[in-house]
Write a protein that holds these residues in place. Structure first.
Motif, mmCIF file in Angstrom:
data_model
loop_
_atom_site.group_PDB
_atom_site.id
_atom_site.type_symbol
_atom_site.label_atom_id
_atom_site.label_comp_id
_atom_site.label_asym_id
_atom_site.label_seq_id
_atom_site.Cartn_x
_atom_site.Cartn_y
_atom_site.Cartn_z
ATOM 1 N N GLU A 61 11.097 4.530 0.939
ATOM 2 C CA GLU A 61 11.218 4.345 2.436
ATOM 3 C C GLU A 61 9.899 3.700 2.723
ATOM 4 N N ALA A 62 9.785 2.713 3.489
ATOM 5 C CA ALA A 62 8.872 1.644 3.842
ATOM 6 C C ALA A 62 8.723 1.038 5.121
ATOM 7 N N SER B 93 0.874 -1.187 -0.174
ATOM 8 C CA SER B 93 -0.102 -0.034 0.042
ATOM 9 C C SER B 93 1.026 1.184 0.023
ATOM 10 N N GLY B 94 0.221 2.517 0.089
ATOM 11 C CA GLY B 94 1.066 3.665 -0.030
ATOM 12 C C GLY B 94 1.144 4.314 -1.267
ATOM 13 N N GLU B 95 2.437 5.028 -1.390
ATOM 14 C CA GLU B 95 2.892 5.638 -2.585
ATOM 15 C C GLU B 95 3.170 4.388 -3.955
ATOM 16 N N PRO B 96 2.780 4.659 -4.965
ATOM 17 C CA PRO B 96 3.342 4.192 -6.370
ATOM 18 C C PRO B 96 4.654 3.139 -5.986
ATOM 19 N N ALA B 97 4.775 2.144 -6.338
ATOM 20 C CA ALA B 97 6.038 1.437 -6.171
ATOM 21 C C ALA B 97 6.338 0.550 -7.389
ATOM 22 N N ASP B 98 6.123 0.891 -8.657
ATOM 23 C CA ASP B 98 6.109 0.164 -9.768
ATOM 24 C C ASP B 98 7.840 -0.165 -10.009
ATOM 25 N N HIS C 191 4.460 1.690 1.411
ATOM 26 C CA HIS C 191 5.461 2.506 0.836
ATOM 27 C C HIS C 191 5.237 4.196 1.116
ATOM 28 N N ARG C 192 6.132 4.693 1.642
ATOM 29 C CA ARG C 192 6.134 5.906 2.197
ATOM 30 C C ARG C 192 6.545 6.858 1.023
ATOM 31 N N GLY C 193 7.222 6.347 0.036
ATOM 32 C CA GLY C 193 7.782 7.316 -0.794
ATOM 33 C C GLY C 193 9.043 7.196 -1.028
#
Length: 323
Positions: A71-72, A19-24, A66-68
């Motif tokens: 960072e996670a 979850s969180g920010e996009p992580a592709d 994923h915080r961006g």
């Protein structure tokens, strides 16, 4: 909770909810093994060489937020562990881990590759792939299915390795061997080899990998140690095929006594074993204690690995790395 207990829980579950920010850019996809064709996986690191790889499943009780910027947080059993998502170079962090032939004529019961529309990469394509990630890798790892025959596949892999020698990076190779494979790879300057016995006993191997020879792999491992050295030869052993812990201990003792580092790989239920359960965290931790003792007594240390799974550590509990 200690890292090894957290990692064992992730390996038991097999997947996390991302979850969180996009992580592709942090998602890796496999072209070989039981994870081939899956939605992909991520690598979470808590620093200090501690890394775990997990598939992605929206129903997983374990969450990675994923915080961006990589960072996670890993949220598991009420605990929050801060860390980072590691971007894969090719398949895993810091390595160009390449599947040469994404198809196979054999039908190991735990492997999805024979049912996938895979293809063989050209040598020029492989060289270009490595060049494209050269600023992000410390090693090259080569694996492959068997496109037409064991002997033909080996010959093609030797061409691939010859084309990659100029990179100057350590190269590890993991293929189904012939008895001549170790000497041929050594002559090309390969640093490490991994020939996978897969099952803890030859009887179980015969059930899981019809048409292949456990004894050929065992002999290839034995002869490899004299060429590559103690601690530069590896073999994956799958945990969860129906073996006992005593079976695993006996095989680990034999391999380590021969100078081979065994890698205990938790079963990923897939193909005709899709209805099996992954091994429990408790079993993985118990086996890890035995594994650590056996390697220590044999003077083997996976922390010195240069290539392939023992250098990555994402999929397994690795003595010396997962404390």
């Amino acid at each position: 909770m200690e890292w090894k207990h957290l990692k064992a829980r992730v390996l038991e579950t097999g997947a996390v909810r991302l979850s969180g920010e996009p992580a592709d850019e942090y998602i890796s996809r496999s072209a070989a093994g039981p994870s081939a064709g899956s939605p992909g996986s991520i690598f979470f690191t808590a620093g200090g060489g501690r890394r775990v790889r997990a598939g992605m499943d929206d129903a997983s009780p374990i969450e990675v937020v994923h915080r961006g910027g990589g960072e996670a947080d890993l949220i598991i059993d009420g605990e929050v562990i801060s860390g980072r998502l590691e971007p894969p170079a090719l398949h895993c962090p810091r390595q160009a881990y390449i599947t040469v032939s994404g198809t196979c004529i054999f039908h190991c019961r735990y492997c999805t590759v024979p049912g996938l529309p895979g293809r063989r990469k050209t040598i020029d394509e492989i060289v270009r792939m490595v060049k494209d990630v050269s600023d992000r890798i410390d090693a090259i790892a080569i694996t492959s299915g068997v496109a037409s025959s064991i002997e033909e596949e080996e010959a093609y892999i030797l061409e691939v390795v010859a084309a990659l020698r100029s990179s100057g990076l350590p190269i590890g190779v993991s293929i189904y061997p012939t008895l001549r494979t170790p000497a041929r790879l050594h002559a090309l300057g390969v640093a490490e080899v991994k020939f996978n016995l897969e099952a803890a006993t030859p009887e179980l191997f015969a059930k899981m990998c019809p048409g292949l020879s456990w004894e050929t792999i065992r002999e290839a491992l034995r002869s490899s140690v004299a060429l590559f050295g103690h601690g530069r030869v590896y073999s994956n052993i799958i945990v969860g095929l129906g073996e006992t812990d005593d079976d695993l201990e006996r095989l680990m003792e034999y391999l380590a006594g021969s100078g081979v580092i065994p890698i205990l790989r938790p079963l990923t239920p897939a193909a005709s074993l899709a209805d099996r359960s992954r091994p429990s965290a408790e079993r993985l931790l118990s086996l890890a204690r035995v594994h650590e003792r056996i390697l220590r007594e044999a003077g083997l240390d996976p922390r010195h690995a240069l290539t392939m799974c023992a250098a990555c550590t994402g999929c397994d509990l690795v003595p010396g790395r997962d404390a």
